[in-house]
Scaffold this motif. Structure first.
Motif, mmCIF file in Angstrom:
data_model
loop_
_atom_site.group_PDB
_atom_site.id
_atom_site.type_symbol
_atom_site.label_atom_id
_atom_site.label_comp_id
_atom_site.label_asym_id
_atom_site.label_seq_id
_atom_site.Cartn_x
_atom_site.Cartn_y
_atom_site.Cartn_z
ATOM 1 N N ASP A 8 0.855 -1.177 0.000
ATOM 2 C CA ASP A 8 0.000 0.000 0.000
ATOM 3 C C ASP A 8 0.895 1.233 0.000
ATOM 4 O OD1 ASP A 8 -1.846 1.978 0.344
ATOM 5 O OD2 ASP A 8 -2.354 1.445 2.405
ATOM 6 N N PHE A 9 1.003 1.889 -1.148
ATOM 7 C CA PHE A 9 1.868 3.051 -1.273
ATOM 8 C C PHE A 9 1.105 4.360 -1.050
ATOM 9 C CE2 PHE A 9 4.239 0.016 -3.957
ATOM 10 C CZ PHE A 9 5.460 0.085 -3.301
ATOM 11 N N GLU A 10 -0.089 4.291 -0.488
ATOM 12 C CA GLU A 10 -0.933 5.476 -0.368
ATOM 13 C C GLU A 10 -0.230 6.632 0.329
ATOM 14 O OE1 GLU A 10 -5.105 6.742 1.711
ATOM 15 O OE2 GLU A 10 -4.868 4.692 1.025
ATOM 16 N N LYS A 11 0.585 6.339 1.344
ATOM 17 C CA LYS A 11 1.219 7.404 2.100
ATOM 18 C C LYS A 11 2.705 7.538 1.789
ATOM 19 C CE LYS A 11 -2.221 7.213 5.583
ATOM 20 N NZ LYS A 11 -2.653 7.556 6.865
ATOM 21 N N VAL A 12 3.165 6.877 0.742
ATOM 22 C CA VAL A 12 4.579 6.942 0.394
ATOM 23 C C VAL A 12 4.833 8.190 -0.455
ATOM 24 C CG1 VAL A 12 6.459 5.812 -0.848
ATOM 25 C CG2 VAL A 12 4.853 4.449 0.461
ATOM 26 N N LEU A 13 5.693 9.072 0.040
ATOM 27 C CA LEU A 13 6.029 10.281 -0.709
ATOM 28 C C LEU A 13 7.411 10.171 -1.331
ATOM 29 C CD1 LEU A 13 4.572 12.876 1.784
ATOM 30 C CD2 LEU A 13 3.565 12.077 -0.352
ATOM 31 N N GLY A 14 8.257 9.331 -0.771
ATOM 32 C CA GLY A 14 9.567 9.057 -1.328
ATOM 33 C C GLY A 14 9.571 7.610 -1.779
ATOM 34 N N LEU A 15 10.101 7.348 -2.942
ATOM 35 C CA LEU A 15 10.074 5.992 -3.476
ATOM 36 C C LEU A 15 11.308 5.770 -4.328
ATOM 37 C CD1 LEU A 15 8.288 3.431 -3.742
ATOM 38 C CD2 LEU A 15 7.205 4.509 -5.706
ATOM 39 N N GLU A 16 11.952 4.634 -4.154
ATOM 40 C CA GLU A 16 13.109 4.280 -4.974
ATOM 41 C C GLU A 16 12.853 2.920 -5.597
ATOM 42 O OE1 GLU A 16 17.476 3.148 -3.727
ATOM 43 O OE2 GLU A 16 17.249 5.344 -3.823
ATOM 44 N N ILE A 30 11.095 16.907 -0.755
ATOM 45 C CA ILE A 30 12.050 17.834 -0.175
ATOM 46 C C ILE A 30 11.302 19.016 0.419
ATOM 47 C CG2 ILE A 30 13.981 19.382 -0.669
ATOM 48 C CD1 ILE A 30 14.651 17.494 -3.018
ATOM 49 N N VAL A 31 11.582 19.315 1.692
ATOM 50 C CA VAL A 31 11.006 20.479 2.351
ATOM 51 C C VAL A 31 12.040 21.596 2.268
ATOM 52 C CG1 VAL A 31 10.065 21.420 4.481
ATOM 53 C CG2 VAL A 31 9.650 19.030 3.902
ATOM 54 N N MET A 32 11.650 22.679 1.630
ATOM 55 C CA MET A 32 12.554 23.815 1.434
ATOM 56 C C MET A 32 12.679 24.609 2.734
ATOM 57 S SD MET A 32 13.104 23.202 -1.697
ATOM 58 C CE MET A 32 13.648 24.510 -2.748
ATOM 59 N N VAL A 33 13.660 25.496 2.800
ATOM 60 C CA VAL A 33 13.914 26.318 3.979
ATOM 61 C C VAL A 33 12.685 27.148 4.342
ATOM 62 C CG1 VAL A 33 15.338 28.188 4.904
ATOM 63 C CG2 VAL A 33 16.382 26.403 3.517
ATOM 64 N N ASN A 34 11.970 27.641 3.339
ATOM 65 C CA ASN A 34 10.793 28.474 3.594
ATOM 66 C C ASN A 34 9.543 27.655 3.926
ATOM 67 O OD1 ASN A 34 10.084 27.425 1.129
ATOM 68 N ND2 ASN A 34 9.983 29.395 0.066
ATOM 69 N N GLY A 35 9.675 26.330 3.976
ATOM 70 C CA GLY A 35 8.555 25.466 4.319
ATOM 71 C C GLY A 35 7.817 24.877 3.128
ATOM 72 N N ASP A 36 8.083 25.385 1.929
ATOM 73 C CA ASP A 36 7.463 24.832 0.727
ATOM 74 C C ASP A 36 7.970 23.405 0.506
ATOM 75 O OD1 ASP A 36 6.138 27.191 0.282
ATOM 76 O OD2 ASP A 36 7.487 27.887 -1.301
ATOM 77 N N VAL A 37 7.128 22.604 -0.115
ATOM 78 C CA VAL A 37 7.487 21.219 -0.411
ATOM 79 C C VAL A 37 7.630 21.058 -1.917
ATOM 80 C CG1 VAL A 37 6.713 18.818 -0.310
ATOM 81 C CG2 VAL A 37 6.321 20.327 1.629
ATOM 82 N N THR A 38 8.672 20.385 -2.330
ATOM 83 C CA THR A 38 8.869 20.064 -3.742
ATOM 84 C C THR A 38 9.321 18.615 -3.841
ATOM 85 O OG1 THR A 38 9.858 20.786 -5.825
ATOM 86 C CG2 THR A 38 11.289 20.804 -3.872
ATOM 87 N N PHE A 39 9.382 18.122 -5.034
ATOM 88 C CA PHE A 39 9.833 16.754 -5.262
ATOM 89 C C PHE A 39 11.011 16.775 -6.211
ATOM 90 C CE2 PHE A 39 5.615 16.149 -3.681
ATOM 91 C CZ PHE A 39 5.710 14.999 -2.933
ATOM 92 N N GLU A 40 11.908 15.815 -6.032
ATOM 93 C CA GLU A 40 13.030 15.647 -6.944
ATOM 94 C C GLU A 40 12.970 14.230 -7.486
ATOM 95 O OE1 GLU A 40 17.276 17.220 -6.495
ATOM 96 O OE2 GLU A 40 17.409 15.133 -5.826
ATOM 97 N N PHE A 41 13.122 14.107 -8.786
ATOM 98 C CA PHE A 41 13.085 12.818 -9.459
ATOM 99 C C PHE A 41 14.468 12.551 -10.035
ATOM 100 C CE2 PHE A 41 8.988 14.843 -9.555
ATOM 101 C CZ PHE A 41 8.128 13.846 -9.125
ATOM 102 N N ALA A 42 14.879 11.294 -10.023
ATOM 103 C CA ALA A 42 16.213 10.970 -10.525
ATOM 104 C C ALA A 42 16.215 9.634 -11.248
ATOM 105 C CB ALA A 42 17.212 10.932 -9.380
ATOM 106 N N CYS A 43 17.077 9.561 -12.264
ATOM 107 C CA CYS A 43 17.341 8.314 -12.975
ATOM 108 C C CYS A 43 18.591 8.497 -13.816
ATOM 109 C CB CYS A 43 16.166 7.896 -13.850
ATOM 110 S SG CYS A 43 15.865 8.953 -15.271
ATOM 111 N N TYR A 44 19.238 7.407 -14.152
ATOM 112 C CA TYR A 44 20.411 7.417 -15.016
ATOM 113 C C TYR A 44 21.373 8.517 -14.594
ATOM 114 C CZ TYR A 44 17.010 4.827 -17.840
ATOM 115 O OH TYR A 44 16.044 3.971 -18.272
ATOM 116 N N LEU A 45 21.561 9.507 -15.464
ATOM 117 C CA LEU A 45 22.518 10.590 -15.212
ATOM 118 C C LEU A 45 21.835 11.933 -14.990
ATOM 119 C CD1 LEU A 45 25.089 9.691 -18.000
ATOM 120 C CD2 LEU A 45 25.252 9.179 -15.572
#
Length: 110
Positions: A8-16, A30-45
């Motif tokens: 159940d991934f309903e509450k998963v915000l980070g996933l690898e 990622i929670v920024m210094v000002n409190g805003d939330v963003t996401f970072e995605f990664a693959c390969y290079l």
């Protein structure tokens, strides 16, 4: 978190995700210094983050030390990037990566 061999991934915000070939795809919250939330995605290079501005959604992707801007064809791409289905997420990350890596880098300082 696992029931009847279904995760159940309903509450998963980070996933690898690691494929059989050893490739790693990830989504990090990622929670920024000002409190805003963003996401970072990664693959390969490459790694990329969604950016929201008045003109719409786009992704800034770091590829070989340079940042390229990729504007997706539809909002469906972002919905797939937020999916908790591993296959959908992996395909969406790869989709953005494959398109953004072919965009020529433009030096805005010139």
């Amino acid at each position: 978190m696992e029931k009847n061999n279904i995760i159940d991934f309903e509450k998963v915000l980070g996933l690898e995700i690691t494929t059989a070939n050893g490739q790693v795809f990830s989504r990090k919250r990622i929670v920024m210094v000002n409190g805003d939330v963003t996401f970072e995605f990664a693959c390969y290079l490459g790694t990329f983050r969604p950016i929201y501005d008045p003109s719409g959604l786009y992704f800034n992707m770091m590829y070989h030390g340079k940042i390229v801007k990729y504007v997706p064809d539809s909002d469906e791409v972002f919905a797939d990037l937020m999916s908790n289905d591993a296959d959908v997420l992996k395909k969406a990350i790869n989709y953005v990566y494959q398109r953004a890596k072919h965009i020529p880098y433009v030096d805005n300082n010139k």
